[in-house]
Design a protein around this motif. Sequence first.
Motif, short mmCIF file in Angstrom:
data_model
loop_
_atom_site.label_atom_id
_atom_site.label_comp_id
_atom_site.label_asym_id
_atom_site.label_seq_id
_atom_site.Cartn_x
_atom_site.Cartn_y
_atom_site.Cartn_z
N SER A 138 0.83 -1.21 0.00
CA SER A 138 0.00 0.00 0.00
C SER A 138 0.86 1.25 0.00
N GLU A 139 1.91 1.25 0.83
CA GLU A 139 2.77 2.43 0.89
C GLU A 139 3.52 2.63 -0.43
N ALA A 140 3.96 1.53 -1.06
CA ALA A 140 4.67 1.66 -2.33
C ALA A 140 3.75 2.19 -3.43
N MET A 142 1.08 4.01 -3.01
CA MET A 142 0.70 5.39 -2.72
C MET A 142 1.89 6.35 -2.79
N ASP A 143 3.10 5.80 -2.85
CA ASP A 143 4.27 6.67 -2.90
C ASP A 143 4.54 7.10 -4.34
N ASP A 144 5.13 6.24 -5.15
CA ASP A 144 5.48 6.65 -6.51
C ASP A 144 5.56 5.43 -7.41
N ASN A 162 -1.92 8.82 -5.50
CA ASN A 162 -0.46 8.69 -5.44
C ASN A 162 0.20 9.74 -6.34
N ALA A 163 1.54 9.79 -6.28
CA ALA A 163 2.27 10.84 -6.98
C ALA A 163 2.12 10.73 -8.50
N ARG A 173 -1.17 16.35 -4.99
CA ARG A 173 -1.93 15.22 -4.45
C ARG A 173 -3.08 15.70 -3.56
#
Length: 445
Positions: A138-140, A142-144, A162-163, A173
């Motif tokens: 999820s973090e990956a 939502m990151d880039d 996300n980015a 964002r």
Amino acid sequence: MSASGRGETTDDLLAALLDGMDAALCAFDSDGVITHWNREAERILGWSAAEAVGRKGFAGWAVRPADAQDVEERLMSAQDVPGRQVHEFALLTKEGGRVLVRTQSAGVPGADGKPAGVYCAFSEVHAQIDLERSIALSEALMDDASWGVVLVDVDLRPAVVNAHAARAFGSGRTALLGRPLGDLLAQGVEELEGALQHVLAEGSPPAPMELWVSVRTPEGVRRRCWRSGFLRLGSPLAEEPVPLGVGWLFQDITEVRQAALDTAQLRFRAGQLHRSGRAAAECEDPAEAAAVRLDFALAGFAEHALLDVLERSGDPDRRRLVRMAASPPLLPGAGALPARYAPGHPALQALDRIGSVRTSAPRGEPAGSWARERQWPEDAAHVLCTVLRSRGRTVGALTFVRAASRAAFEQADAAYAEEVAARVAADLDLASRPRPPRDGELPGA
């Protein structure tokens, strides 16, 4: 209610809370005796609360003898240090199997502030790793990630962006959060909202879909093609599936899709030129051949074609275009009426430039009046005028007209129109020359 009654109620409430937890939990007093054991702990190890509570540590039943002292020291040391401690070790199930668990333990202070025991929450390592992987994924995303990811709530408004998706929308964002999709997209919002509503009602579609959208950006409106996948998000805590929204993943494939469309368009237009040449070759009258070529050129290209021929005159400074044919139907007329074009008309500009001129109805101006002033069909919204040239001479002008439902003419359209015009000009040039006698016919007959 008596003090004993209140104590019993508190104990019942605590037992219910512990049994309702998703994590296995046990507690030890300051001497290492187990005081609490919930149902998740029973599920993982097989030992019931009646069998576990009252035992001193795990030695002799839930851990191997060689590991018992080390496990007890690591667990009970939590009451002597602040914060939580995380450990991994193997426990024994009631059936004798081994389970690798990850524990989080912390000290429990008494009323006097002194250590009163330890609580320990534990879960199977593979389950913990699965949870950590899910969080990391999820973090990956939502990151880039290389795909745009947007979490849309049940009101069809972005909740997390996300980015990559923010760059695709040409915005920050946080600026996208909570805004209606209609504020972000000039075209394509109906198709997107329809897909999101379908996912909320029916579930995820079996395959990705391609959406053409026009994105509003500070630099203007951009036409993009996004390959999109959708996932319905449901709450894992609800007894029945309750939709929390939709996960929308998309990738920009505009260049690839546009290249495929351009290739298909070129192939179709080349086929039309070939077929029109075959059909024109069967026409005895060159003027009819010109009309046949324009009929083929109109397919998928424009709604109307206007064929104007330059009238011959002894005065080289005097030029006048006469209407030879117009669609529909595209048939060469017996007579020719002058095309009374005002100075600066796009057809006259094409003659001056010996090239093509593209124009469209101005925004805010009625298209009908704009077209009538220029002697074009009422539904004209986009027009392309090109010159007819043959043997180094200007023969006339050819005009293609599109309605408002079509896109404006582009450079590739002008190149195609010029190719058609070159062939039509050759036919018209041939029509203006004396017809050679047929077999057995005397010249001049």
